[in-house]
Enzyme design. Structure first.
Site, PDB file in Angstrom:
ATOM      1  CB  SER A  36     -27.975 -19.255   5.329  1.00 11.79           C
ATOM      2  OG  SER A  36     -28.780 -19.684   6.389  1.00 11.79           O
ATOM      3  CG  HIS A  65     -29.646 -24.206   4.290  1.00 11.27           C
ATOM      4  ND1 HIS A  65     -30.360 -23.221   3.650  1.00 11.27           N
ATOM      5  CD2 HIS A  65     -28.885 -23.566   5.225  1.00 11.27           C
ATOM      6  CE1 HIS A  65     -30.052 -22.042   4.165  1.00 11.27           C
ATOM      7  NE2 HIS A  65     -29.158 -22.222   5.114  1.00 11.27           N
ATOM      8  CD  GLU A 107     -32.999 -23.877   1.015  1.00 16.84           C
ATOM      9  OE1 GLU A 107     -32.118 -24.104   1.860  1.00 16.84           O
ATOM     10  OE2 GLU A 107     -32.841 -23.095   0.063  1.00 16.84           O
TER      11      GLU A 107
END
EC number: 3.1.1.1
Length: 571
Positions: free
Chosen positions: A232, A460, A347
């Site tokens: 991320s 995610h 995601e």
């Protein structure tokens, strides 16, 4: 051969690969095993602790909270990091350090990736520290690859200690380093000049990498074999370090998991305007950058993190980013190191929806809601309002009921912010000559059933628990601990630890007994990572074509039409 037989054979091969790894790096110990290991560094002596890892006899030396820079306190709050000071005696490195200043409530919102029992540590401005996880067995003359982890959290939240590197160190036979960096306004607010330069969070990581170069050898690490990896925002920082001249020579391989610097959610902003807006919110408004900074320095740090309406991003035209990242990429102004990167297949499945405070809207989502929730991001991309319905139509190709609309929004947000930027970034890397390995993580962890809706796939950050050996961590309060993992999930974790550590060791994730992982080339092959890994071709080909060809063409046509309409009016 059936899929089940193939999976079983692959699992057996990975176990053999792990066993061979332990034979290649023998477990002969130099000196006695101790529960409180001590190491001499150029800055002073540190005392850590030893921890075990499930399903192996290997022990890991853990050193927590080692400073890699001076504490950014007082007048140093908004300054670039300074080299750390040496200390006298033995420094206790056996306890968890505080996290950098952040909104703890928001941090707790992002904890539920796999483990809802995760500890939240105290916060402090004195936070520029790193943790080291090193296998206890030291082989004479050999140094292990070093894997430096950069945590995610939108550059706003997160910590190094939430990512326990002990299992990856033990099973991968690597030295794992996890670093902290200043977050939010402390790391990124800027006046656009010398009074408050930007990119301090990035500079903190550069300082940590410099520390690794000068200090990691006594911990068994090889400073000439350093891999930076992150997820991320951590992946964004990894890709930023590749492009920055300040980090040249400090690492030799890179891994970005669901995050690159060309993401549309991270654009360079008008630094002075953003600084003024924030300063006004804390009664520090001033026409002078010097006075504004002096006022902010007088505030209590914890009072500054309560203000949430501030845009956080990087700055350009400084020592870290001499030009915009896109220009540095286009000009191939970066080292061609081996690069592994990828995304998950969902995601915006749950975690980022929760972080962005739109999760509650997902159960009953109309087409009007889809446009309304997409509009701010599309506007941020400077997309004309008249073109926005074109984007919505592209993502509503699977129907218009509530589930299709929800999925369309999730796919749209994920593609804009993470997936398409990753694919574009990988193309830049490939064109420059970097060996590139691309993946899509596709497995839905079994633990999701406890607190995530059934429609969530590989959310995610869901690969992190497998990369870090979550099923094998002994501290079950760690963010990535995964004690309820199935046998198949344990095998997946073993495979991914082997692939990531093999990449750190050689620059290539392929090895005996591991699933074949093709290097990215004109065939555009990538690895689909799951319980039954397989090779995929042209990841999201249609969506990539839409964002890079179809939509730009429609925007150009719209602008031409607008110009043609203006001409008769002017006449």
């Amino acid at each position: 051969m059936t899929n089940m037989e193939t999976t079983a054979q692959a699992g057996s091969s990975v176990r053999v690969w792990m066993a061979c790894l332990l034979l290649i790096f023998p477990t002969t110990v130099i000196g006695p095993k101790v529960t409180q290991p001590e190491v001499d560094t150029p800055l002073g002596r540190v005392r850590g602790r030893q921890v075990g890892v499930k399903d192996t006899d290997r022990m890991v030396n853990v050193f927590l909270g080692i400073p890699f820079a001076q504490a950014p306190l007082g007048p140093l709050r908004f300054s670039a990091p300074l080299p750390p000071q040496p200390w006298e005696g033995v420094r206790d490195a056996s306890i968890n350090p505080p996290m950098c200043l952040q909104d703890v409530e928001r941090m707790s919102n992002s904890r539920f990736t796999l483990n809802e029992k995760m500890k939240i540590f105290p916060i402090s401005e004195d936070c520029l520290t790193l943790n080291i996880y090193s296998p206890t067995e030291i082989t004479a003359g050999d140094k292990r690859p070093v894997m430096v982890w950069i945590h995610g959290g939108s550059l706003l939240v997160g910590s190094s200690t939430s990512h326990d590197g002990s299992a990856l160190a033990a099973y991968g036979d690597v030295v794992v380093v996890t670093v902290q960096y200043r977050l939010g306004i402390f790391g990124f607010l800027s006046t656009g000049d010398k009074h408050m330069p930007g990119n301090r969070g990035f500079l903190d990581v550069v300082a940590a990498l410099r520390w690794v170069q000068g200090n990691i050898a006594p911990f068994g690490g090889d400073p000439n074999c350093v891999t930076i990896f992150g997820n991320s925002a951590g992946g964004i920082i990894v890709s930023s370090l590749l492009l920055s001249p300040m980090s040249a020579g400090l690492f030799h391989r890179a891994i970005s998991q669901s995050g690159v610097v060309i993401s549309k959610i991270l654009e360079d902003l008008n630094a002075w305007s953003e600084a003024q807006n924030f300063a006004n919110s804390v009664a520090c408004g001033s026409a002078s950058p010097a006075e504004l900074v002096q006022c902010l320095l007088q505030k209590e740090g914890k009072d500054l993190i309560t203000k949430k309406n501030v845009n956080i991003s990087y700055t350009v035209n400084d020592s870290f980013f001499p030009q915009r990242p896109q220009k540095l990429l286009a000009n191939k102004q970066f080292p061609t190191v081996p690069y592994l990167l990828g995304v998950t297949n969902h995601e915006f499945g749950w975690l980022l929806l929760k972080f962005w405070n739109i999760l509650d809207k997902m159960e009953h989502l109309s087409q009007e809601d889809l446009l309304e929730n997409s509009r701010p991001l599309l506007a941020h991309m400077q997309l004309p309002p008249e073109i926005m319905p074109t984007v919505i139509d592209e993502y509503l190709d699977n129907g218009s009921d509530e589930s299709a609309t929800r999925y369309a929004l999730q796919e749209l947000l994920g593609d804009i912010t993470l997936v398409i930027p990753t694919l574009i970034f990988s193309k830049y890397l490939q064109d420059a000559g970097c060996p590139v390995f691309l993946y899509e993580f596709q497995h839905t962890p079994s633990s999701f059933a406890k607190f995530k809706p059934a429609w969530v796939k590989a959310d995610h950050s869901s690969e992190n628990a497998f990369v870090f050996g979550g099923p094998f961590l002994t501290d079950e309060s760690s963010l990535l601990a995964f004690p309820e993992a199935t046998e198949e999930e344990k095998q997946l974790s073993l495979t991914m630890m082997a692939q990531w550590s093999q990449f750190a060791r050689t620059g290539n994730p392929n090895g005996k007994g591991l699933p074949p992982w093709p290097q990215l080339n004109q065939l555009e092959q990538y690895l689909e990572i799951g319980l039954e890994p397989r090779t995929g071709v042209k990841l999201k080909k249609g969506r990539l074509q839409f964002w890079t060809e179809t939509l730009p063409r429609k925007i150009q046509e719209w602008h031409r039409e607008q110009r043609s309409r203006k001409v008769p009016e002017e006449l």
